[in-house]
Design an enzyme around this catalytic site. Structure first.
Site, PDB file in Angstrom:
ATOM      1  N   ASP A 102      20.092  -6.262 -31.834  1.00  0.00           N
ATOM      2  CA  ASP A 102      19.055  -5.818 -32.761  1.00  0.00           C
ATOM      3  C   ASP A 102      19.704  -5.354 -34.072  1.00  0.00           C
ATOM      4  O   ASP A 102      20.483  -6.105 -34.670  1.00  0.00           O
ATOM      5  CB  ASP A 102      18.206  -4.734 -32.091  1.00  0.00           C
ATOM      6  CG  ASP A 102      16.967  -4.336 -32.868  1.00  0.00           C
ATOM      7  OD1 ASP A 102      15.985  -5.097 -32.824  1.00  0.00           O
ATOM      8  OD2 ASP A 102      16.983  -3.273 -33.508  1.00  0.00           O
ATOM      9  N   TYR A 230      15.819  -0.196 -42.106  1.00  0.00           N
ATOM     10  CA  TYR A 230      14.894  -1.215 -42.608  1.00  0.00           C
ATOM     11  C   TYR A 230      14.599  -1.024 -44.097  1.00  0.00           C
ATOM     12  O   TYR A 230      14.367  -1.985 -44.823  1.00  0.00           O
ATOM     13  CB  TYR A 230      13.576  -1.142 -41.832  1.00  0.00           C
ATOM     14  CG  TYR A 230      13.683  -1.504 -40.373  1.00  0.00           C
ATOM     15  CD1 TYR A 230      13.518  -2.811 -39.942  1.00  0.00           C
ATOM     16  CD2 TYR A 230      13.927  -0.524 -39.404  1.00  0.00           C
ATOM     17  CE1 TYR A 230      13.596  -3.150 -38.598  1.00  0.00           C
ATOM     18  CE2 TYR A 230      14.010  -0.851 -38.064  1.00  0.00           C
ATOM     19  CZ  TYR A 230      13.848  -2.165 -37.663  1.00  0.00           C
ATOM     20  OH  TYR A 230      13.937  -2.491 -36.341  1.00  0.00           O
ATOM     21  N   HIS A 295      12.951  -8.794 -25.636  1.00  0.00           N
ATOM     22  CA  HIS A 295      13.864  -8.373 -26.695  1.00  0.00           C
ATOM     23  C   HIS A 295      15.022  -7.507 -26.218  1.00  0.00           C
ATOM     24  O   HIS A 295      16.162  -7.689 -26.666  1.00  0.00           O
ATOM     25  CB  HIS A 295      13.070  -7.622 -27.767  1.00  0.00           C
ATOM     26  CG  HIS A 295      13.900  -7.165 -28.930  1.00  0.00           C
ATOM     27  ND1 HIS A 295      14.556  -8.041 -29.773  1.00  0.00           N
ATOM     28  CD2 HIS A 295      14.182  -5.918 -29.389  1.00  0.00           C
ATOM     29  CE1 HIS A 295      15.193  -7.363 -30.704  1.00  0.00           C
ATOM     30  NE2 HIS A 295      15.000  -6.069 -30.498  1.00  0.00           N
TER      31      HIS A 295
END
Length: 316
Positions: A102, A230, A295
């Site tokens: 990730d 992010y 995921h």
């Protein structure tokens, strides 16, 4: 957990918490994603640490028992990679085997891009190399493709996103995110992070004790640190202009689940199958697609991931 030791190291101006097992042997360095911790690698630390390797997993900047700088601009890719280079230095080695998932995978890609001499080989989970598009900033491109409610676009909302997450308990947020099985673009409802808090029983690979451990750390730190990764995507794009078109030359194995939202919604499958991935990463040796796995494959398919890591790095 048995045999795993914890300590704090000074890196790049912050105090970083690391978990490790094994005193001798080559270093295997594990980097976690969002919303995770060193704990996401608990199974792999135990496995590799028992096979003659020195397994090390930090809480990344902004997470867990590592420092949480308050400024959004303290989370650029230069800060994140700088932390890891300093961590490798603190371990007293020149090179590591890198394993990452990730957001940890993104940090891993840039470590391989900026300082390839520090990485002997890389086992990457879920997120492939994302070559820089010189014409479009990443968040702008995602907004055009998926709309304003796409999760990465929503994460840009400083303060507002934190307030929405706080409407639910940290335990509920962790449970819902780790067990979610969205296979298309992840769209977040307006004004609420979780539209329907999960009431489903936990899967066999995630215990209530696991959820409680994550929640206890995020209760302390909040989620801003992770969200700030992010919030620097567009700034990172500006900072890394000099690497446009650069290839990753480190030996690589890539592993993802066929139910991973990254694999199913962001062009990853086509990127792999078209040969684009191999072109950008010429020493890509193997791609593994795990059937029925989503995921968080390092936890959902923990033993399989540990075996894949060992099978790859033992060749070097």
């Amino acid at each position: 957990m048995e045999g795993i030791e914890h300590r704090t190291v000074e890196v790049n101006g912050i105090k970083m918490h690391i978990a490790e097992k094994g005193k001798e042997g080559p270093v295997v360095l594990f980097l976690h994603g969002f919303p995770e911790l060193w704990y996401s690698w608990r199974h792999q630390i135990a496995a590799l640490g028992s096979l003659g390797y020195r397994a090390v997993a930090p809480d990344l900047r902004g997470y867990g028992d590592t420092d949480v700088p308050s400024s959004v601009n303290s989370y650029t890719i230069f800060h994140l990679v700088g932390d890891i280079v300093a961590l490798i230095d603190s371990l007293g080695v020149d090179q590591v085997f890198l394993v990452a998932h990730d957001w940890g995978a993104i940090v891993g890609w840039y470590l391989c891009l900026f300082r390839p001499e520090r990485v002997k080989a890389y086992v990457c989970l879920s997120v492939p190399y994302l070559p820089r598009n010189p014409k479009v900033k990443p968040v702008d491109g995602m907004r055009a493709l998926f709309g304003d409610d796409y999760y990465i676009c929503r994460f840009q909302e400083l303060g507002k996103m934190e307030a929405e997450i706080a409407k639910d308990s940290s335990e509920q947020v962790i449970k819902s995110m780790l067990t979610g099985r969205t296979t298309g673009p992840l769209i977040l409802p307006k004004e609420r992070f979780l539209s329907h808090p999960s009431t489903k029983p936990l899967p066999s690979w995630l215990s209530q004790e696991d959820v409680a451990y994550y929640a206890s750390k995020f209760e302390k730190t909040g989620f801003s640190g992770g969200l700030n990764f992010y919030r620097n995507l567009n700034l990172n794009w500006e900072l890394t202009a000099a690497w446009t078109g650069a290839q990753i030359k480190v030996p690589l194995k890539f592993i993802t689940g066929d139910s991973d939202l990254v694999y199913t919604s962001s062009g990853t499958k086509q990127y792999i199958e078209s040969g684009g991935f191999k072109k950008d990463v010429p020493n890509l040796e193997e791609v593994v697609i795990q059937e029925g796995v989503a995921h968080f494959n390092n936890q959902e398919a923990a033993e399989d991931i540990s075996n894949h890591i060992y099978d790859f790095i033992k060749k070097f």
